[in-house]
Design an enzyme around this catalytic site. Sequence first.
Site, mmCIF file in Angstrom:
data_model
loop_
_atom_site.group_PDB
_atom_site.id
_atom_site.type_symbol
_atom_site.label_atom_id
_atom_site.label_comp_id
_atom_site.label_asym_id
_atom_site.label_seq_id
_atom_site.Cartn_x
_atom_site.Cartn_y
_atom_site.Cartn_z
ATOM 1 N N CYS A 31 44.089 32.929 42.781
ATOM 2 C CA CYS A 31 43.699 32.090 41.662
ATOM 3 C C CYS A 31 43.753 30.654 42.145
ATOM 4 C CB CYS A 31 44.682 32.253 40.506
ATOM 5 S SG CYS A 31 44.848 33.956 39.974
ATOM 6 N N GLU A 85 30.040 43.112 51.810
ATOM 7 C CA GLU A 85 30.711 42.245 50.845
ATOM 8 C C GLU A 85 29.753 41.384 50.038
ATOM 9 O OE1 GLU A 85 33.738 39.799 52.695
ATOM 10 O OE2 GLU A 85 32.414 39.196 54.314
ATOM 11 N N GLU A 137 32.139 43.379 62.144
ATOM 12 C CA GLU A 137 32.028 42.187 61.303
ATOM 13 C C GLU A 137 30.654 42.131 60.619
ATOM 14 O OE1 GLU A 137 33.688 40.039 59.894
ATOM 15 O OE2 GLU A 137 32.465 38.247 59.611
ATOM 16 N N HIS A 194 30.118 62.659 67.308
ATOM 17 C CA HIS A 194 31.315 63.379 66.864
ATOM 18 C C HIS A 194 31.375 63.503 65.348
ATOM 19 C CE1 HIS A 194 32.687 63.599 70.928
ATOM 20 N NE2 HIS A 194 32.553 62.291 71.062
ATOM 21 N N ASN A 216 49.509 30.590 40.147
ATOM 22 C CA ASN A 216 48.834 31.356 41.190
ATOM 23 C C ASN A 216 49.913 32.111 41.950
ATOM 24 O OD1 ASN A 216 47.196 32.287 43.283
ATOM 25 N ND2 ASN A 216 47.510 30.434 44.480
ATOM 26 N N GLY A 217 49.752 33.419 42.086
ATOM 27 C CA GLY A 217 50.760 34.213 42.791
ATOM 28 C C GLY A 217 51.093 35.444 41.979
ATOM 29 N N ARG A 221 38.297 30.848 44.796
ATOM 30 C CA ARG A 221 39.591 31.533 44.856
ATOM 31 C C ARG A 221 39.719 32.629 43.799
ATOM 32 N NH1 ARG A 221 43.440 28.581 47.748
ATOM 33 N NH2 ARG A 221 45.074 29.732 46.687
ATOM 34 N N LYS A 228 30.011 41.945 56.575
ATOM 35 C CA LYS A 228 29.201 40.899 55.917
ATOM 36 C C LYS A 228 28.210 41.546 54.959
ATOM 37 C CE LYS A 228 30.813 37.769 56.343
ATOM 38 N NZ LYS A 228 32.044 37.966 56.940
ATOM 39 N N LYS A 266 38.451 34.590 48.128
ATOM 40 C CA LYS A 266 38.479 34.088 49.504
ATOM 41 C C LYS A 266 39.878 34.140 50.087
ATOM 42 C CE LYS A 266 36.530 30.880 52.606
ATOM 43 N NZ LYS A 266 35.817 31.965 53.292
ATOM 44 N N TRP A 321 41.665 35.294 39.223
ATOM 45 C CA TRP A 321 41.213 36.552 39.839
ATOM 46 C C TRP A 321 42.247 37.577 39.410
ATOM 47 C CZ3 TRP A 321 42.808 40.203 43.505
ATOM 48 C CH2 TRP A 321 41.799 40.973 44.082
#
Length: 606
Positions: free
Chosen positions: A2, A486, A479, A502, A101-102, A27, A483, A601, A75
Amino acid sequence: MCGIVGFTGQQNAAPILLDGLKKLEYRGYDSAGIAVMCDAQISVNKVTGRIANLCERTKDGEAVPGTVGIGHTRWATHGAPTEENAHPHLSNDGRFAVVHNGIIENYIALREKLIKDGYHFDSETDTEVIVHLVERYYKGDMLEALIKTTNKLQGSYALGVICSEEPGKIYAAREASPLIIGVGADENYFASDVTALVNHTRNVIYLEDGEFAELSPDAVHVYDCLGKPVDKKVTRVLWDVQAAEKGGYEHFMLKEIMEQPAAVKATIAPRVKDGKIVFEELGITLPQLKKIRKIVITACGSAYYAGCAGKYAIEHLSKIPVEVELASELRYSDPLIDEHTLLVVISQSGETADTIAAMKECKARGAKSLAIVNVVGSTVAKLADYTVYTWAGPEIAVATTKGYTTQVTVLYMLALYFADMLDRVDDYSIRLKAIESLPRKIQQAIDINSHVQYLAQKYHGSKSLFFIGRNTDYATALEGSLKMKEISYLHAEAYAAGELKHGTIALIEDHQPVIALCCNPMIMEKTLSNIVEVKSRGAEVLALTFKNNQKILSVADDFMFIPDIDALFSAVIEIVPLQLLAYYVAKENGCDIDKPKNLAKSVTVE
Ligand code: G6P
């Protein structure tokens, strides 16, 4: 997770809070709110969804009078993203408002006790216990109330508090969540991140864990956990204000992709002197380096994939064994780490909870830690024995681009630096030249892939995409597929090309897109065989390779290109067309590119 902001000054607080929240929206962005104090009354406005809704509700803040206030962008972790659960939370008597925040880990026990004592709760959040505790402990002294409140809390917090009986004042407290104070002229601020402050002031104070701050328009006082005043250093932020703005680009992500040549140059240039790599920030001596038996790299998300890409260069050049571990796994794995291990911690934000926890676990086992971090003064940077800043500048898009490429670049430089110290490299100048050429080659990779936006029109409707490659190509595939997932929400998987047979090859059918990375000449032929394998089962192959690579050109269906580059250092170049592909596919699909759903983020919770 947040973002929080606070303001006290002579101007109307609400427009300033909203502006700060917009900068912090990356955030968290499922709900937001502000609390503003005017004539000893606190008014609260909260909305679900984006900050834009809050701007609309408050007429860009103009409808809310008052020069003191706090704000929050959320968030959701505890409780759905509803107006009730959005911050700020008010005390039952309406005298206090809190943003947080937390995570308060012991909130259930605290909540039960407070309910027994007659407090009622309006939300399902962990945060709400804080505001009721503040009300309980306030006896005319906010600092005392805050110390008593935080003594009851277990977990992490950056807190912002206002009290209707403390005109002109905003209060802040920090434990394991970032909080920065902005020192202005006749006005002061706090925020979770400097990006929310740089439009107003470049003079900042980094609050430490266990500290409290009392801000009025003309003073900033910081106290330790016992209430004793602490003398704090004011630091000047050197970031360019423009760097946190979109600057004409449609999205931050595209801007940040385009900034990579400059960002990677900013990583390299200050560390090359007279033809040698110099890490002035590292105090590792040769005898110390010789005692290192292994390097353990730990990180989350893209930073972890940066570690996967860097491992090849470190092992090949310095011959020091490297293990790359997900921080969320390492922290609970009872790791075999001791004083002969060099722990390399990678984090763009420096605030990722799992990364911090893994770091603490390894430090407790005796490992020396080297952090590769972008955000100056962040928790990881502070905890580390040595910190190497990536100097990428502010990264706003949730999906990292320049954060990743600068991290990998630092790993390349460390690889060559350690190899040279240990006298294990004989083509030092050639390797260094290759590293120094990276900014230019990234620019070339951007320039020669302008057609990727048209490829996106072909691939954006796919149900799923496979990324294959070997060795350094595989690391980049990981990576590249992240990308894609997401920001475009397409299912994408990266496989080591040799593993296809396999199991995964069972999924290859007519028109299945396969993105094949073939940029490492050492194993090119092997990947080529895998391309032929999937082609013969009907796959549509989009190859990423060198422009003149005739062998691949004759088998694949579509192409993205990279300029010639030392294969050991190719990840930083190869990722660029994959970033562009993910960006344009997401754009074709109408996705919210800078703020993908369900993501944040900076993941400051476990
Ligand atoms: C989040 C972000 C990713 C990032 C990861 C690690 O999941 O969305 O882009 O790679 O956290 O973040 P860090 O700040 O530690 O690099």
